[in-house]
Design a protein around this motif. Structure first.
Motif, mmCIF file in Angstrom:
data_model
loop_
_atom_site.group_PDB
_atom_site.id
_atom_site.type_symbol
_atom_site.label_atom_id
_atom_site.label_comp_id
_atom_site.label_asym_id
_atom_site.label_seq_id
_atom_site.Cartn_x
_atom_site.Cartn_y
_atom_site.Cartn_z
ATOM 1 N N ASP A 234 0.803 -1.213 0.000
ATOM 2 C CA ASP A 234 0.000 0.000 0.000
ATOM 3 C C ASP A 234 0.834 1.261 0.000
ATOM 4 O O ASP A 234 0.333 2.333 -0.335
ATOM 5 C CB ASP A 234 -0.937 0.013 1.219
ATOM 6 N N ASP A 235 2.112 1.167 0.410
ATOM 7 C CA ASP A 235 2.933 2.376 0.465
ATOM 8 C C ASP A 235 3.552 2.715 -0.888
ATOM 9 O O ASP A 235 4.327 3.663 -0.995
ATOM 10 C CB ASP A 235 4.051 2.213 1.495
ATOM 11 N N LYS A 236 3.202 1.957 -1.922
ATOM 12 C CA LYS A 236 3.643 2.225 -3.287
ATOM 13 C C LYS A 236 5.164 2.158 -3.445
ATOM 14 O O LYS A 236 5.748 2.853 -4.281
ATOM 15 C CB LYS A 236 3.142 3.595 -3.764
ATOM 16 N N GLY A 237 5.838 1.330 -2.658
ATOM 17 C CA GLY A 237 7.251 1.106 -2.881
ATOM 18 C C GLY A 237 7.443 0.317 -4.168
ATOM 19 O O GLY A 237 6.561 -0.405 -4.628
ATOM 20 N N LEU A 238 8.619 0.445 -4.775
ATOM 21 C CA LEU A 238 8.902 -0.190 -6.062
ATOM 22 C C LEU A 238 9.912 -1.318 -5.884
ATOM 23 O O LEU A 238 10.850 -1.211 -5.090
ATOM 24 C CB LEU A 238 9.456 0.834 -7.054
ATOM 25 N N VAL A 239 9.699 -2.384 -6.639
ATOM 26 C CA VAL A 239 10.610 -3.524 -6.664
ATOM 27 C C VAL A 239 10.828 -3.918 -8.116
ATOM 28 O O VAL A 239 9.880 -3.975 -8.905
ATOM 29 C CB VAL A 239 10.052 -4.717 -5.863
ATOM 30 N N VAL A 240 12.088 -4.174 -8.484
ATOM 31 C CA VAL A 240 12.413 -4.602 -9.843
ATOM 32 C C VAL A 240 11.914 -6.026 -10.040
ATOM 33 O O VAL A 240 12.432 -6.958 -9.431
ATOM 34 C CB VAL A 240 13.928 -4.509 -10.099
ATOM 35 N N GLU A 241 10.909 -6.200 -10.914
ATOM 36 C CA GLU A 241 10.288 -7.510 -11.101
ATOM 37 C C GLU A 241 10.653 -8.160 -12.426
ATOM 38 O O GLU A 241 10.322 -9.321 -12.652
ATOM 39 C CB GLU A 241 8.771 -7.381 -10.985
ATOM 40 N N ALA A 242 11.317 -7.427 -13.318
ATOM 41 C CA ALA A 242 11.744 -8.011 -14.589
ATOM 42 C C ALA A 242 12.999 -7.292 -15.053
ATOM 43 O O ALA A 242 13.107 -6.065 -14.931
ATOM 44 C CB ALA A 242 10.647 -7.913 -15.647
ATOM 45 N N THR A 243 13.964 -8.047 -15.588
ATOM 46 C CA THR A 243 15.225 -7.477 -16.062
ATOM 47 C C THR A 243 15.644 -8.175 -17.350
ATOM 48 O O THR A 243 15.243 -9.315 -17.612
ATOM 49 C CB THR A 243 16.345 -7.628 -15.023
ATOM 50 N N THR A 259 14.137 7.735 -3.005
ATOM 51 C CA THR A 259 15.070 8.732 -3.527
ATOM 52 C C THR A 259 15.508 8.453 -4.956
ATOM 53 O O THR A 259 16.234 9.268 -5.537
ATOM 54 C CB THR A 259 16.318 8.775 -2.633
ATOM 55 N N THR A 260 15.099 7.345 -5.548
ATOM 56 C CA THR A 260 15.553 6.989 -6.890
ATOM 57 C C THR A 260 14.769 7.741 -7.954
ATOM 58 O O THR A 260 13.661 8.232 -7.721
ATOM 59 C CB THR A 260 15.409 5.482 -7.124
ATOM 60 N N LEU A 261 15.358 7.808 -9.152
ATOM 61 C CA LEU A 261 14.669 8.440 -10.273
ATOM 62 C C LEU A 261 13.445 7.628 -10.688
ATOM 63 O O LEU A 261 12.449 8.191 -11.138
ATOM 64 C CB LEU A 261 15.633 8.584 -11.460
ATOM 65 N N ALA A 262 13.513 6.305 -10.517
ATOM 66 C CA ALA A 262 12.355 5.477 -10.852
ATOM 67 C C ALA A 262 11.164 5.838 -9.972
ATOM 68 O O ALA A 262 10.024 5.923 -10.452
ATOM 69 C CB ALA A 262 12.707 3.997 -10.693
ATOM 70 N N ALA A 263 11.416 6.066 -8.683
ATOM 71 C CA ALA A 263 10.334 6.459 -7.781
ATOM 72 C C ALA A 263 9.769 7.827 -8.176
ATOM 73 O O ALA A 263 8.558 8.064 -8.086
ATOM 74 C CB ALA A 263 10.843 6.487 -6.341
ATOM 75 N N LYS A 264 10.634 8.723 -8.625
ATOM 76 C CA LYS A 264 10.169 10.043 -9.063
ATOM 77 C C LYS A 264 9.271 9.917 -10.286
ATOM 78 O O LYS A 264 8.219 10.555 -10.373
ATOM 79 C CB LYS A 264 11.371 10.933 -9.384
ATOM 80 N N VAL A 265 9.680 9.086 -11.235
ATOM 81 C CA VAL A 265 8.862 8.890 -12.440
ATOM 82 C C VAL A 265 7.533 8.243 -12.081
ATOM 83 O O VAL A 265 6.485 8.598 -12.628
ATOM 84 C CB VAL A 265 9.643 8.033 -13.464
ATOM 85 N N TYR A 266 7.567 7.303 -11.137
ATOM 86 C CA TYR A 266 6.325 6.653 -10.714
ATOM 87 C C TYR A 266 5.372 7.658 -10.073
ATOM 88 O O TYR A 266 4.159 7.582 -10.252
ATOM 89 C CB TYR A 266 6.628 5.525 -9.732
ATOM 90 N N GLY A 267 5.926 8.605 -9.326
ATOM 91 C CA GLY A 267 5.081 9.580 -8.654
ATOM 92 C C GLY A 267 4.541 10.656 -9.569
ATOM 93 O O GLY A 267 3.412 11.125 -9.402
ATOM 94 N N GLY A 306 -2.946 6.126 -13.679
ATOM 95 C CA GLY A 306 -2.749 4.716 -13.353
ATOM 96 C C GLY A 306 -1.397 4.207 -13.807
ATOM 97 O O GLY A 306 -1.319 3.432 -14.764
ATOM 98 N N VAL A 307 -0.309 4.678 -13.173
ATOM 99 C CA VAL A 307 1.034 4.189 -13.498
ATOM 100 C C VAL A 307 1.205 2.803 -12.902
ATOM 101 O O VAL A 307 1.080 2.619 -11.689
ATOM 102 C CB VAL A 307 2.110 5.154 -12.967
ATOM 103 N N ARG A 308 1.483 1.834 -13.738
ATOM 104 C CA ARG A 308 1.592 0.444 -13.302
ATOM 105 C C ARG A 308 3.033 -0.001 -13.107
ATOM 106 O O ARG A 308 3.274 -1.117 -12.655
ATOM 107 C CB ARG A 308 0.901 -0.476 -14.309
ATOM 108 N N GLY A 309 3.966 0.842 -13.454
ATOM 109 C CA GLY A 309 5.364 0.500 -13.274
ATOM 110 C C GLY A 309 6.244 1.528 -13.947
ATOM 111 O O GLY A 309 5.774 2.522 -14.509
ATOM 112 N N VAL A 310 7.560 1.295 -13.891
ATOM 113 C CA VAL A 310 8.538 2.210 -14.477
ATOM 114 C C VAL A 310 9.569 1.382 -15.237
ATOM 115 O O VAL A 310 10.153 0.441 -14.689
ATOM 116 C CB VAL A 310 9.239 3.056 -13.399
#
Length: 562
Positions: A234-243, A259-267, A306-310
């Motif tokens: 629920d806190d909208k943290g991000l985890v790399v699920e595919a590489t 603090t990552t750029l990915a989190a900024k783009v997600y927000g 509705g951002v589903r990922g980055v």
């Protein structure tokens, strides 16, 4: 007569030289016009300019955002010299003047100009200068820079005219190369869309579609690394699920702090571009802190609502930055990917609801039909016992059957309760979300966020009891590091695979004596592992720090109810 003959010979030489130079210019125009690969074309343009005006050094500065140099292609310097100079110019001094005033510029002495800011350490000395803008459809694409005409003489008006002609031809060639690249990108995008559509029609799960997306984007862009991060909890943290690409296994499951750029783009839902990700001050943590990365960009998968990922697309250091066309291509594909993910998730949710419905039906049938029949059969047998008291052997057998029926009824009731309880558990936050929240909480005591990597089906294959032990062990380990280790870096790994649950916590602190493993909180961690039939050990890291390893076997999936 001798003077007239000498003058005539000099005139003939000038005419012949001009003709040869014009032929060389025409050859250069034909050569650059026949190359449709943009990267190769740009380097050929610089080499042609150096050859035409007989310069020792040449460069092409490709402009980026806010009138800065985004790419710098050089000719005349070896790799060792470039390495000593360091980062390519940003667009200050004379180079910046040509950016602000896109007109040909010819100087006999670079250092004497008022805009000159000198050269960085390790840069070879340069004196004469000739520059000209390269325009593509009335927009400045970049600037050609030439220095030090051979022979020690300054550049002349003929050199400037030749360079202007080459720059005009280069603009047309670059435009053609861009159009060619655009057509190739459209083809790749259409092929990628077909792959996604095929995966959807085949009923592939979202996890498989995620990995297919990463592979497709890497193939489309020709990059070194692609990662796809998704929100967890629920806190909208991000985890790399595919590489996909270099160091892909190392980054899979990595938790990305806010603090990552990915989190900024997600927000924000807005793409971000970086020329050197691992050195970018905006990027604290994330994949750039785990792997040395150069040019990169991040795009949202979905829109602001509705951002589903980055998606992160990156190259290794030293490789050229990505073109605007590549970023736009991935942006367009990311919108299609978001729709594909939404469809896959809806299908998974429908299957999950159907599974819950089946469980509810099974539990109801077990209660209303099976238990009632068994109960009725047990009552009938008990009534029959009173009529055969004079036959001890038969009475004993019937009593054993009644006891077995009672045990069977209790087992079925436990199964019904387990089905209903499991439904309630699946609606709660999973183990991945709990681990992510725990590392975020530990960052306050550590002073920095731990690097978290999660692999395997932690939310589905790990029973509740194992999950509670794992969370308790991680909390104790992070607390010990914060209190005693004095560490500046902590790496946490949680994995559920090959029938085992594993937790590793590594730090670069002062380290501990292995002899204290059985004392205090560490003894508690060992007892938790042994309670589940697992193992626990603490070892020193080289050159400094501690490695904690905690493992426990997972129960076989064959015994679970479907």
């Amino acid at each position: 007569m001798d003077e007239l003959l000498n003058e005539l010979q000099e005139h003939v030489e000038r005419v012949r030289g001009g003709r040869d130079r014009m032929q060389t210019l025409l050859d250069a125009v034909v050569a650059i016009g026949s190359d449709l690969e943009l990267e190769d074309l740009l380097r050929r343009i610089v080499q042609s300019a150096v050859d035409l005006v007989d310069a020792e050094y040449g460069a092409l500065g490709v402009l980026g955002e806010e009138e800065t140099i985004r790419q710098f292609i050089t000719v005349g310097m070896d790799e060792a010299t470039i390495a000593r100079i360091g980062h390519y110019p940003r667009g200050h001094g004379i180079l910046g003047l040509l950016i602000r005033e896109p007109h040909p510029l010819r100087l006999d002495d670079l250092g004497a100009h008022g805009e000159s800011v000198g050269f960085p350490a390790g840069h070879p000395p340069m004196r004469t200068f000739l520059g000209a803008p390269v325009q593509v459809r009335e927009k400045v694409f970049g600037n050609l820079y030439l220095t030090d005409k051979r022979g020690g003489v300054p550049f002349d008006a003929d050199d400037e005219a030749v360079l202007r002609s080459l720059a005009a031809a280069a603009g047309v060639a670059i435009d053609n190369a861009r159009l060619y690249e655009d057509s190739r990108q459209r083809e790749r995008r259409l092929a990628a869309s077909e792959d996604i559509t095929r995966a959807l029609l085949s009923g592939a799960p979202p996890e498989e579609i995620l990995h297919s997306l990463a592979d497709t984007v890497r193939e489309m862009t020709g990059c070194d690394l692609v990662t796809l991060a998704r929100p967890v909890g629920d806190d909208k943290g991000l985890v790399v699920e595919a590489t996909a690409g270099v160091e892909a296994d190392r980054l899979l499951g990595l938790a990305l702090p806010p603090t990552t750029l990915a989190a900024k783009v997600y927000g924000t839902g807005e793409p971000v571009i970086s020329d050197a990700l691992s050195e970018d001050p905006r990027a604290m943590g994330g994949s750039g802190s785990q792997v040395a990365l150069g040019p990169a960009f991040f795009v949202p998968v979905g829109d602001r609502k509705g951002v589903r990922g980055v998606l992160q697309v990156a190259n290794l250091p030293g490789r050229p930055p990505f073109t605007e066309g590549a970023v736009d291509m991935v942006l367009t594909f990311a919108d299609q990917a978001a729709l594909a993910l939404e469809i896959a998730e809806h299908r998974r949710d429908a299957e999950h609801l159907a599974l819950l419905g089946d469980r509810d039906r099974i539990a109801r049938d077990l209660h209303d039909q099976v238990i009632q029949r068994l109960f009725a059969g047990a009552l009938t047998l008990q009534a029959a016992l009173g009529r055969i008291r004079d036959q001890p052997t038969a009475a004993e057998r019937i009593q054993r059957v009644v006891d077995d029926l009672d045990d069977t009824i209790r087992i079925i009731r436990t199964t019904i309760f387990g089905l209903q309880h499991r439904d309630r558990q699946e609606g709660d936050g999973g183990l991945r979300a709990r681990l992510l929240a725990l590392t975020d909480e530990a960052a306050q005591n550590l002073g920095f966020p731990p690097a978290l990597r999660m692999t395997g089906l932690l939310d589905t294959d790990v029973p509740a009891g194992h999950a509670e032990h794992l969370v308790a062990v991680l909390r104790e380990a992070l607390s010990n590091i914060a209190r005693h280790a004095g560490a500046t870096r902590v790496e946490v790994g949680a994995e559920a695979s090959e029938g085992a649950l594993r937790l590793t916590v590594a730090d670069d602190g002062r380290g501990i004596d292995p002899a204290v493993v059985r004392r205090s909180g560490l003894a508690n961690l060992r007892s938790r592992a042994e309670e589940l039939g697992g193992a626990f050990r603490v070892t020193r890291r080289d050159p400094a720090g501690t490695l904690l390893e905690w493992t426990a076997p997972l129960p076989s999936a064959s015994g679970t109810a479907g």
